[in-house]
Design a protein around this motif. Structure first.
Motif, short mmCIF file in Angstrom:
data_model
loop_
_atom_site.label_atom_id
_atom_site.label_comp_id
_atom_site.label_asym_id
_atom_site.label_seq_id
_atom_site.Cartn_x
_atom_site.Cartn_y
_atom_site.Cartn_z
N LEU A 127 0.83 -1.21 0.00
CA LEU A 127 0.00 0.00 0.00
C LEU A 127 0.86 1.26 0.00
O LEU A 127 0.52 2.26 -0.65
CB LEU A 127 -0.93 -0.01 1.22
N ILE A 128 1.98 1.20 0.72
CA ILE A 128 2.90 2.36 0.74
C ILE A 128 3.47 2.58 -0.65
O ILE A 128 3.53 3.71 -1.14
CB ILE A 128 4.03 2.12 1.77
N PHE A 129 3.88 1.49 -1.31
CA PHE A 129 4.45 1.61 -2.65
C PHE A 129 3.42 2.13 -3.65
O PHE A 129 3.75 2.86 -4.59
CB PHE A 129 4.99 0.26 -3.12
N GLU A 130 2.16 1.73 -3.49
CA GLU A 130 1.13 2.22 -4.40
C GLU A 130 0.91 3.72 -4.23
O GLU A 130 0.66 4.45 -5.19
CB GLU A 130 -0.18 1.46 -4.17
N LYS A 131 1.01 4.18 -3.00
CA LYS A 131 0.81 5.62 -2.73
C LYS A 131 1.95 6.45 -3.27
O LYS A 131 1.74 7.55 -3.78
CB LYS A 131 0.64 5.87 -1.23
N ASN A 132 3.19 5.96 -3.12
CA ASN A 132 4.33 6.78 -3.55
C ASN A 132 4.81 6.47 -4.96
O ASN A 132 5.77 7.08 -5.44
CB ASN A 132 5.49 6.69 -2.56
N ARG A 140 -3.03 -0.83 -10.12
CA ARG A 140 -3.83 0.11 -10.92
C ARG A 140 -3.01 1.31 -11.36
O ARG A 140 -3.35 1.98 -12.34
CB ARG A 140 -5.04 0.58 -10.13
N VAL A 141 -1.90 1.57 -10.65
CA VAL A 141 -1.04 2.69 -11.02
C VAL A 141 -0.52 2.52 -12.45
O VAL A 141 -0.37 3.48 -13.19
CB VAL A 141 0.14 2.82 -10.04
N HIS A 142 -0.26 1.26 -12.85
CA HIS A 142 0.26 1.01 -14.20
C HIS A 142 -0.70 1.48 -15.28
O HIS A 142 -0.28 1.97 -16.32
CB HIS A 142 0.49 -0.49 -14.39
N LEU A 143 -1.98 1.29 -15.03
CA LEU A 143 -2.97 1.60 -16.06
C LEU A 143 -3.05 3.08 -16.38
O LEU A 143 -3.62 3.48 -17.39
CB LEU A 143 -4.34 1.07 -15.64
N SER A 144 -2.51 3.92 -15.49
CA SER A 144 -2.47 5.36 -15.75
C SER A 144 -1.11 5.80 -16.27
O SER A 144 -0.90 6.98 -16.54
CB SER A 144 -2.78 6.13 -14.46
N GLU A 145 -0.18 4.85 -16.39
CA GLU A 145 1.17 5.18 -16.84
C GLU A 145 1.21 5.17 -18.36
O GLU A 145 0.78 4.22 -19.01
CB GLU A 145 2.17 4.15 -16.28
#
Length: 916
Positions: free
Chosen positions: A722-727, A764-769
């Motif tokens: 969760l920390i890695f997803e936030k940062n 989900r961060v990838h999908l916005s990259e």
């Protein structure tokens, strides 16, 4: 870059860009963290979403495709070639640089393309040698290279500039898709331009005064030409104060001052030639009645059509839109545009903005403003200096400047193509010898410092009636103007205050105001106890999506009105952003404070409007200030941390305490260690097999990350994901896992050993990259992985939050990746996913399986999901299988594939290889 943004030995930043960002920070609600990186590395980090903003980027096809640019340039520069002072005379300035010239440049420099665009500077294309920053200057000193190619505002000790070319603006950029940040940036830059027009000039003066000019060095042929000519006939199309105007037989204004400086530097005289219009000025140049047109707006096509050759740009100006308050000047509507006569070369730019426009040309900027002021025209585009100087006049009080509409224009000298070719070469050298500081000094003198001088006796003689009227009504007029000025000043102060400190929608103060004033309020009320309370709404994004943004805005206003109506004397509430509010609350006891917060949550948790009742939860984070608290920002951050934690508790209310403080400390420790942990190979990939339960055979596996911390031992994903997803570090971790899996598969394929499909979790961060699919392709091609051996596993929530997910996943499928949904059935749109997304597999969430032990309804739901997926050709895997009776139930309904502790826990790679 030298003096652009540097970190000194004491750990403090300074420089042109640093000062500019600090000024922007005053107008935008930003917390800025600076990251040191080389130019190309910065661009990569921005594209990957690891940083948010870069200064000093030029527009070209590649950068415009990859990034969003600020409307305004953040500065201008030339490409410059510098040599050691002792070698300066070997290379007379602006003569062609000889063959065999070895030119050093920083690795990845953006100036390399300037060489190809300006080959006329060289006898032949120079040899370009790239160096890291720390070795470039030493290469020049040792004689490895003959010169350095760099920005004109970069100063190397003991060097002199021998050539400057390719004037170019540079900009702030943000990554594509970050429209919110770009909007805030443009707003801040516009406000700086309007309220502090000298700011950029002062930055140049502070850091680059005289740093970017070169010595004016003429050849014998050029000197002979000037000696023979002695006087040049110069014509300037009348533009208006302060750019150019004709008075008492000579030209005045910015253009005239540039020409006069050029004449002094060349030791020649200027003979002004008057022209009543731009067309007459062009005719006199073409017919040989004048030698130089002093204010040609660069447009190569227009110049070619009129048989003109142009010097480099000597002046750049921002064009702004000016129109009457209340006028609808949307680009979608037909509008009448008033333009100065000499703006004719820019007609194509105007038509690009206003396709339905009708353009009328006037003799000056002032005439254009008069036409708009009287209603004869709808809008005018004029340079910002003329707008700033003229709109202070009383008669234009109904006109407004709109810096968001407009473009940049460049002034050059134009001569006939039939003129002596030495003339353009001389003008180019003279322009290049003018430093940025000297340029800004000329602009400042005309726009901000020196008013036009008109003798009183001249005014009386030429305008006796007006003079008599003025003297008669002067006392009344003076009092009126004084009152008007005071009123305008108060309105301006209020407007600036509102822009900086007031939220537009709710009229509450904003976070910037709270950070600036909370300390003073607490200090003035030392006898009282205070707490920061942070609020937001549960799943507000879903409310916005389902009910529409208008309803969402109404709920935000409702929350603001609710907070303002709470009966707590001295309570001050601000809106941070979206559905997020922050209050400074005086209180008597914690018990009373808790009761007040509970009342708000229970009584103000629904909104009624348009025959609809919308219920919502409220997350509340509270930080109680102690006597020792001094850092207001840290106190606010603690309240924000508590609010985020409140999303995970049933009550929705969390007070910041020692537990959260320890959790925050761990969070920060993990962030501090994440990069070094990846470099030191502390992250390991474990594999949990997937089984064909009927045959008890391995048909696949899921790759899972573990952190083998040398101090704390094995850290589970729940400690850090969760920390890695936030940062944003999750992007690096996920690609690390993907590459490790590819290495594993490749090694077994090469060894002729058994392989099975491996699923890899994707955040989900990838999908916005932006470059996500591109990087997927690079990795799978690098290891030549056969089709279908890598499965990208995404959560249902991640897929539902991305608008373009279908396109992204179709591109991944085209690269022969399999696609699966993890935790199927936990979201709000599971069935929609089956129809929308190109799925190969779904994984039934373990919670369904647990509930099936005691719920016939849940067992029936699982059966129907399996039946439906199989009908659609989608593989079904059930995760969390821990008991044999669970496996028996799944096989009885046709679900053959399972994953869980009944078969195997996640195991290291060597253990997995043994059982495969």
């Amino acid at each position: 870059m030298n003096q652009f943004q540097e970190l000194d030995q004491s750990g403090l930043y300074h420089g042109y860009s640093f000062d500019y960002l600090q000024k922007i920070r005053q107008y935008a609600e930003w917390d800025i963290t600076f990251v040191q990186c080389e130019y190309q590395e910065c661009l990569r980090l921005l594209a990957d979403g690891e940083i948010d903003l870069i200064n000093y980027v030029e527009k070209n096809q590649k950068t415009e495709n990859n990034f969003l640019f600020s409307l305004r340039a953040s500065g201008t520069e030339y490409a410059a070639i510098s040599v050691l002072e002792e070698n300066f005379r070997k290379y007379p300035a602006n003569l062609k640089i000889p063959s065999g010239f070895r030119l050093g440049v920083l690795s990845g420099s953006k100036f390399t393309d300037a060489i190809e665009d300006n080959l006329t500077e060289f006898e032949q294309t120079p040899e370009l040698l790239e160096y890291p920053q720390e070795k470039l200057y030493s290469a020049l000193e040792s004689g490895e290279i003959d010169g350095i190619l760099s920005s004109s505002i970069t100063v190397f000790p003991g060097t002199k500039v021998i050539s400057r070319f390719s004037l170019r603006p540079f900009y702030f950029v943000v990554r594509n898709g970050n429209d919110r940040l770009l909007k805030e940036l443009n707003r801040a830059m516009n406000l700086i331009s309007l309220h502090e027009p000298l700011f950029v000039n002062r930055l140049y003066e502070k850091y680059y005064a005289y740093a970017d000019s070169e010595v004016l060095y003429l050849t014998k042929e050029e000197t002979d030409f000037l000696s023979d000519k002695k006087t040049f006939r110069v014509i300037i199309a009348p533009d208006g104060d302060p750019v150019s105007y004709y008075l008492n037989g000579s030209y005045h204004g910015i253009i005239a001052d540039f020409l006069n400086k050029t004449a002094r530097d060349l030791n020649v005289e200027i003979e002004p030639v008057e022209a009543a219009s731009f067309e007459e000025a062009l005719d006199k140049i073409r017919n040989g009645e004048a030698d130089i047109l002093g204010d040609f707006l660069i447009d190569e096509g227009f110049a070619e059509k009129n048989n003109l050759q142009l010097s480099p740009a000597f002046l750049e100006s921002q064009v702004v839109a000016v129109y009457k308050k209340g006028n609808d000047v949307s680009v979608k509507n037909p509008v009448k545009i008033a333009e100065p006569n000499n703006y004719q070369p820019l007609s194509s730019s105007l038509r690009a903005i206003y396709s339905k426009s009708e353009v009328t040309y006037y003799e000056s900027d002032a005439a254009c403003l008069d036409a708009v002021n009287t209603g004869g025209q709808d809008i005018s585009f004029i340079n910002i200096w003329a707008a700033q100087k003229n709109l202070g006049k009383m008669k234009y009080h109904d006109l407004v400047i709109d810096p968001n509409q407009g473009f940049t224009l460049q002034y050059s000298y134009a001569v006939s193509r039939n003129a002596d070719p030495r003339l353009v070469q001389i003008l180019r050298k003279a322009i290049n010898s003018i430093s940025s500081f000297q340029r800004f000094s000329i602009i400042n003198q005309n726009v901000f410092i020196t008013p036009q001088k008109v003798r009183l006796i001249d005014f009386i003689n030429t305008q006796p009636a007006y003079a008599f009227f003025i003297f008669l009504v002067f006392p009344i007029l003076f009092l009126y103007l004084l009152a008007y000025r005071i009123d305008s000043h108060q309105k301006d102060k209020k407007q600036i205050f509102n822009l900086a400190f007031v939220d537009d929608m709710t009229q509450l103060k904003n976070l910037h105001w709270m950070e600036k004033n909370a300390g003073r309020i607490i200090e003035e009320n030392r006898s009282k106890k205070f707490a920061f309370i942070s609020f937001d709404l549960d799943r507000f994004d879903i409310i916005n999506e389902y009910y529409g943004r208008k309803t969402g805005d109404q709920i935000i206003q409702y929350m603001a009105d609710t907070l303002m109506s709470i009966d707590v004397p001295g309570m001050i509430c601000t809106r941070v952003k979206a559905d997020h509010f922050l209050c400074l609350v005086p209180y008597e006891s914690r018990e009373i404070l808790e009761k007040k917060i509970s009342d708000i949550k229970s009584k103000k948790n629904s909104y009624s409007g348009n025959d609809t009742v919308i219920k919502f939860g409220i997350h509340v984070g509270v930080y109680i200030l102690s006597d020792s608290d001094q850092d207001i920002t840290a106190c606010i951050d603690n309240a924000e941390t508590a609010r985020r934690e409140a999303r995970n508790v049933s009550s929705g209310i969390v007070f910041f305490d020692d537990y959260l403080k320890d959790k925050l400390r761990v969070y920060k420790h993990i962030e501090e260690m994440q990069e070094s942990a990846l470099e030191n190979h502390e992250f390991e990939v474990y594999y949990q097999p997937k089984y064909n339960m009927e045959e008890n055979s391995i048909i696949g596996a899921e790759a899972l990350i573990r952190w083998n911390d040398p101090v704390h031992g094995i850290r589970m994903p729940s400690d850090f994901i969760l920390i890695f997803e936030k940062n944003g570090f999750i992007i690096q971790i996920d690609f690390f896992v993907l590459e490790e899996v590819c290495k594993f598969l490749r090694s077994r394929i090469d060894a002729g050993e058994k392989v099975v499909p491996i699923s890899v979790n994707q955040s989900r961060v990838h999908l916005s990259e932006k470059h996500y699919v591109q990087r997927l392709g690079e990795i799978i091609r690098k290891y030549s992985i056969p089709d279908g051996l890598i499965e990208l596993e995404l959560t249902e929530t991640a897929i539902s939050e991305i608008d373009d997910v279908e396109n992204i996943l179709n591109q991944a499928k085209a690269l022969n990746y399999r696609i699966s949904i993890d935790d199927f059935g936990t979201g709000y749109s599971s069935l929609t996913m089956l129809n929308r997304v190109p799925l190969d597999a779904i994984k039934i969430d373990r919670n369904f399986l647990i509930e099936s032990n005691n719920s016939k309804k849940t067992r029936e739901i699982i059966r129907l999901v399996v039946e439906m997926a199989h009908a659609l050709g989608i593989q079904v895997v059930c995760e969390g299988v821990e008991k044999q009776d669970q496996a028996d139930f799944l096989m009885s309904i046709g679900c053959r594939f399972g994953q869980g502790f009944l078969f195997s826990k996640p195991i290291p790679i060597n253990d997995f290889m043994r059982i495969l």
